[in-house]
Design a protein around this motif. Structure first.
Motif, mmCIF file in Angstrom:
data_model
loop_
_atom_site.group_PDB
_atom_site.id
_atom_site.type_symbol
_atom_site.label_atom_id
_atom_site.label_comp_id
_atom_site.label_asym_id
_atom_site.label_seq_id
_atom_site.Cartn_x
_atom_site.Cartn_y
_atom_site.Cartn_z
ATOM 1 N N TYR A 1 0.892 -1.319 -0.054
ATOM 2 C CA TYR A 1 -0.093 0.066 0.019
ATOM 3 C C TYR A 1 0.760 1.217 0.001
ATOM 4 O O TYR A 1 0.657 2.448 -0.738
ATOM 5 C CB TYR A 1 -0.912 -0.044 1.414
ATOM 6 N N THR B 1 0.821 10.789 -8.987
ATOM 7 C CA THR B 1 -0.478 10.963 -9.365
ATOM 8 C C THR B 1 -0.823 11.560 -10.584
ATOM 9 O O THR B 1 -1.998 11.869 -11.098
ATOM 10 C CB THR B 1 -1.190 11.545 -8.197
ATOM 11 N N LEU C 1 -4.176 -2.175 -10.339
ATOM 12 C CA LEU C 1 -5.501 -1.899 -10.330
ATOM 13 C C LEU C 1 -6.105 -2.785 -9.203
ATOM 14 O O LEU C 1 -6.905 -2.815 -8.433
ATOM 15 C CB LEU C 1 -6.069 -1.559 -11.303
ATOM 16 N N ARG C 2 -5.598 -4.213 -9.509
ATOM 17 C CA ARG C 2 -6.340 -5.214 -8.642
ATOM 18 C C ARG C 2 -5.693 -5.789 -7.682
ATOM 19 O O ARG C 2 -5.879 -6.929 -7.117
ATOM 20 C CB ARG C 2 -6.984 -6.356 -9.628
ATOM 21 N N THR D 1 -5.859 0.255 -3.303
ATOM 22 C CA THR D 1 -5.088 1.089 -3.974
ATOM 23 C C THR D 1 -5.710 2.584 -3.783
ATOM 24 O O THR D 1 -7.044 2.712 -3.556
ATOM 25 C CB THR D 1 -5.031 0.961 -5.268
ATOM 26 N N PRO E 1 -7.331 6.226 -3.552
ATOM 27 C CA PRO E 1 -8.252 6.927 -4.848
ATOM 28 C C PRO E 1 -7.395 7.681 -5.878
ATOM 29 O O PRO E 1 -7.567 7.474 -7.108
ATOM 30 C CB PRO E 1 -9.233 7.516 -4.002
ATOM 31 N N THR F 1 -4.208 7.344 -6.610
ATOM 32 C CA THR F 1 -3.345 6.433 -7.488
ATOM 33 C C THR F 1 -4.168 5.634 -8.407
ATOM 34 O O THR F 1 -3.760 5.658 -9.613
ATOM 35 C CB THR F 1 -2.764 5.469 -6.524
ATOM 36 N N THR F 2 -5.201 5.418 -7.912
ATOM 37 C CA THR F 2 -6.307 4.489 -8.952
ATOM 38 C C THR F 2 -6.687 5.664 -9.934
ATOM 39 O O THR F 2 -6.746 5.054 -11.379
ATOM 40 C CB THR F 2 -7.683 4.024 -8.311
ATOM 41 N N LEU G 1 -3.993 5.879 -12.401
ATOM 42 C CA LEU G 1 -3.762 4.599 -13.164
ATOM 43 C C LEU G 1 -4.713 4.538 -14.420
ATOM 44 O O LEU G 1 -4.136 4.001 -15.668
ATOM 45 C CB LEU G 1 -3.634 3.349 -12.285
ATOM 46 N N TYR G 2 -5.915 4.916 -14.246
ATOM 47 C CA TYR G 2 -6.920 4.835 -15.289
ATOM 48 C C TYR G 2 -6.406 5.753 -16.315
ATOM 49 O O TYR G 2 -6.550 5.478 -17.625
ATOM 50 C CB TYR G 2 -8.181 5.323 -14.676
ATOM 51 N N ARG H 1 -16.223 0.569 -10.632
ATOM 52 C CA ARG H 1 -15.446 -0.399 -9.703
ATOM 53 C C ARG H 1 -14.627 -1.522 -10.768
ATOM 54 O O ARG H 1 -15.385 -1.916 -11.442
ATOM 55 C CB ARG H 1 -16.312 -0.950 -8.637
ATOM 56 N N LEU H 2 -13.440 -1.876 -10.394
ATOM 57 C CA LEU H 2 -12.820 -2.922 -11.289
ATOM 58 C C LEU H 2 -13.719 -4.179 -10.731
ATOM 59 O O LEU H 2 -13.639 -4.572 -9.648
ATOM 60 C CB LEU H 2 -11.457 -2.861 -10.683
#
Length: 221
Positions: free
Chosen positions: A47, A55, A94-95, A99, A101, A103-104, A107-108, A153-154
């Protein structure tokens, strides 16, 4: 060749700061993994490592691409190539579970900058849930990250053949994974998420120390 369904569902708890051993649960049996994650890396993140990634999408993609170029670029024996490896790495991150928020979101956006990334309007994960997929095709296979169309959501990931090969005909799903749940909990082995008055699940909204483990529950097929 006949493809057989094999369920390899598992849950894993990883120390936020990498200082404690990870716990893995399969078929109701717990096993402590050898060693400790330490600071982690892009292939095995903690984490804290995820929380420390850039970011800014372009900076994040450069960070991931530099690693991919070093291990999968010109002069390497890899047949994956740096663009595909960067895409795979982002999907793995991502999975990972829990992760942050910011950073998520980065990544997207970083994934959208990779050449060849496309959208599949309807894809199904290993749990039978439908969603929209972000995908990239390489060497006759399309890797899809499946998202809930409403919540983003993934949900999971799958690999689909786009041309006939030894694994089957075009359109065959050769791997499929469902991400059932993820978050931050107080102790390894804990799964009892409860919503508080704010609607946040216990252990996810607030961290109670750097050693709190992250939970990832997946169902491959």
């Amino acid at each position: 060749m006949t493809l057989l369904r094999q369920d390899e569902g598992m849950e894993q708890w990883t120390s936020v700061d990498g200082s404690a051993q990870s716990l893995q649960r399969r078929n109701g049996s717990d096993a402590v993994l050898p060693g400790t994650p330490g600071q982690g890396n892009l292939n095995s993140p903690t984490y804290n490592l995820l929380d420390g990634l850039p970011t800014d999408p372009e900076a994040l993609l450069k960070h991931i691409s530099d690693d991919a170029e070093e291990n999968h670029g010109a002069g390497s024996e890899s047949t994956t190539g740096p663009h595909q490896e960067a895409f795979v790495t982002i999907g793995d991150l991502l999975r990972t579970g829990g992760t942050p928020p910011d950073t998520t979101a980065a990544l997207y956006r970083a994934a959208a900058l990779i050449p060849g990334v496309d959208v599949v309007p309807d894809a199904v994960d290993a749990a039978g849930r439908h969603g929209v997929a972000v995908a990239r095709t390489h060497d006759g296979e399309r890797i899809e990250w499946i998202f809930d169309e409403s919540t983003v959501r993934l949900l999971g990931e799958r690999t689909v053949l786009v041309e006939d090969n030894a694994w089957g005909k075009a359109g065959t799903v050769v791997t499929s994974v469902a991400l059932i749940d993820s978050g931050i909990v107080d102790e390894a082995g804990q799964t009892n998420y409860e919503e508080d008055s704010s609607g946040c699940r216990s252990g996810v909204a607030t961290r109670k120390g750097d050693r709190c483990p992250a939970l990832t529950s997946v169902r491959p097929a």
